[in-house]
Design a protein around this motif. Structure first.
Motif, PDB file in Angstrom:
ATOM      1  N   ARG A  21      48.925  29.474  42.379  1.00 40.62           N
ATOM      2  CA  ARG A  21      47.678  30.217  42.232  1.00 40.62           C
ATOM      3  C   ARG A  21      47.960  31.573  41.592  1.00 40.62           C
ATOM      4  NH1 ARG A  21      43.958  30.569  47.317  1.00 40.62           N
ATOM      5  NH2 ARG A  21      45.751  31.669  48.213  1.00 40.62           N
ATOM      6  N   THR A  22      47.165  31.924  40.627  1.00 39.16           N
ATOM      7  CA  THR A  22      47.316  33.239  39.995  1.00 39.16           C
ATOM      8  C   THR A  22      46.742  34.297  40.925  1.00 39.16           C
ATOM      9  OG1 THR A  22      45.145  33.121  38.980  1.00 39.16           O
ATOM     10  CG2 THR A  22      47.002  32.244  37.691  1.00 39.16           C
ATOM     11  N   GLU A  25      42.986  34.023  41.249  1.00 38.21           N
ATOM     12  CA  GLU A  25      42.557  32.929  42.138  1.00 38.21           C
ATOM     13  C   GLU A  25      42.742  33.284  43.613  1.00 38.21           C
ATOM     14  OE1 GLU A  25      43.462  29.128  39.168  1.00 38.21           O
ATOM     15  OE2 GLU A  25      45.103  30.054  40.282  1.00 38.21           O
ATOM     16  N   GLN A  28      40.111  35.930  44.591  1.00 40.78           N
ATOM     17  CA  GLN A  28      38.822  35.239  44.659  1.00 40.78           C
ATOM     18  C   GLN A  28      38.656  34.486  45.990  1.00 40.78           C
ATOM     19  OE1 GLN A  28      36.335  34.728  42.191  1.00 40.78           O
ATOM     20  NE2 GLN A  28      35.239  33.297  43.535  1.00 40.78           N
ATOM     21  N   SER A  29      39.748  33.865  46.441  1.00 36.58           N
ATOM     22  CA  SER A  29      39.687  33.070  47.680  1.00 36.58           C
ATOM     23  C   SER A  29      39.637  33.954  48.929  1.00 36.58           C
ATOM     24  CB  SER A  29      40.903  32.140  47.773  1.00 36.58           C
ATOM     25  OG  SER A  29      42.027  32.852  48.241  1.00 36.58           O
ATOM     26  N   ASP A  90      51.650  30.847  48.411  1.00 37.16           N
ATOM     27  CA  ASP A  90      51.704  31.775  47.277  1.00 37.16           C
ATOM     28  C   ASP A  90      53.034  32.522  47.178  1.00 37.16           C
ATOM     29  OD1 ASP A  90      48.989  31.204  46.529  1.00 37.16           O
ATOM     30  OD2 ASP A  90      48.365  32.382  48.280  1.00 37.16           O
ATOM     31  N   ASN A 216      54.958  33.185  38.052  1.00 38.15           N
ATOM     32  CA  ASN A 216      53.709  33.726  38.602  1.00 38.15           C
ATOM     33  C   ASN A 216      53.723  35.256  38.504  1.00 38.15           C
ATOM     34  OD1 ASN A 216      51.281  34.141  39.841  1.00 38.15           O
ATOM     35  ND2 ASN A 216      51.746  32.958  41.697  1.00 38.15           N
TER      36      ASN A 216
END
Ligand code: ARG
Length: 251
Positions: A21-22, A25, A28-29, A90, A216
């Protein structure tokens, strides 16, 4: 050596397909997924069902600064970087020393502490690299302790254990002559065993960092910024004092 190579192959093989996940992302979550071992006091451990330790509290402070909730996963130490490259969480904070082999598989943040690998033995046991000649040594599997103890000339049987605490238990039970592990863990171990153990030489130094999936870079940048902020605003110093009675940041 054989095991180290196998581990690297496994990491490389699973590195390619999964996506991480960037930062956008994750933000946002609203929740960041973090993995650790939970069996490496005082850095990451379980107190009953509660995950705690220097790294756990530090990671939670970084997440709070980033405005995120935390979802923790615990994994055996040996599986942590593999799961990272499978996109299961992550980042990882589990006292990984930065070394070239690992840096091929994952990307590391700036170090969150500096430490070293030290010898602990029962009173009268081997306390120097030279004294390890022909002696048996307990280490946790998959660690920099294993790599470095194997390099000690003439060292006897190097026995690996799934957790660091199991390696410590082998020393206390007299199944090995020495244990090699983190120098801060060693200090706590010697204290807890009141007069039965002694801390010996430092075998090597290392810089310990958090790991993100290879490439990442957006997450890496945010973690580095959050760590720098925590190190400036007193959050880091407070946690370090609490767990070590000193500031363990790299200088
Ligand atoms: N610092 C050592 C290494 O880089 C040990 C890390 C062990 N971590 C743990 N959670 N058991 O390999």
């Amino acid at each position: 050596m054989k095991r180290a190579l196998l581990t690297l192959t496994a990491l490389t093989l699973v590195a390619a397909p999964a996506t991480a996940r960037t930062w956008a992302e994750i933000k946002q979550s609203g929740t960041i997924k973090i993995a650790t071992e939970g069996a490496f006091p005082p850095f990451n451990m379980l107190k009953g069902k509660q995950l705690t330790g220097f790294e756990v509290e530090l990671a939670e402070a970084l997440a709070a600064q980033l405005g995120l909730k935390v979802q923790w996963t615990t994994q055996p130490f040996d599986n942590l970087l593999i799961g990272l490259n499978q996109g299961r969480y992550d980042f990882v904070i589990a006292s990984h020393g930065v070394n070239p082999e690992r840096a091929k598989a994952v990307d590391f943040t700036n170090p969150h502490y500096c430490t070293g690998g030290a010898i602990v033995a029962r009173v009268g046991g081997p306390l120097t690299a030279a004294a390890l000649r022909g002696k048996s040594v307990a280490v946790q599997v998959g660690t920099t302790y294993l790599d470095n103890v194997r390099k000690v000339p003439g060292v006897g049987d190097v026995k690996t254990y799934p957790t660091d605490t199991a390696a410590q238990a082998a020393l206390m039970a007299g199944r090995v002559d020495a244990w090699v592990g983190d120098k801060f863990t060693g200090i706590d171990l010697v204290k807890a065993q009141k007069g039965k153990l002694q801390q010996g030489d430092l075998l090597f130094n290392e810089r310990v960092a958090m790991a993100v999936k290879k490439g990442n870079s957006s997450l890496l940048k945010e973690l580095n910024a959050a760590l720098a902020k925590a190190q400036q605003n007193g959050t880091y110093a407070k946690l370090s004092q609490k767990y070590f009675g000193q500031d363990v940041r790299c200088r």
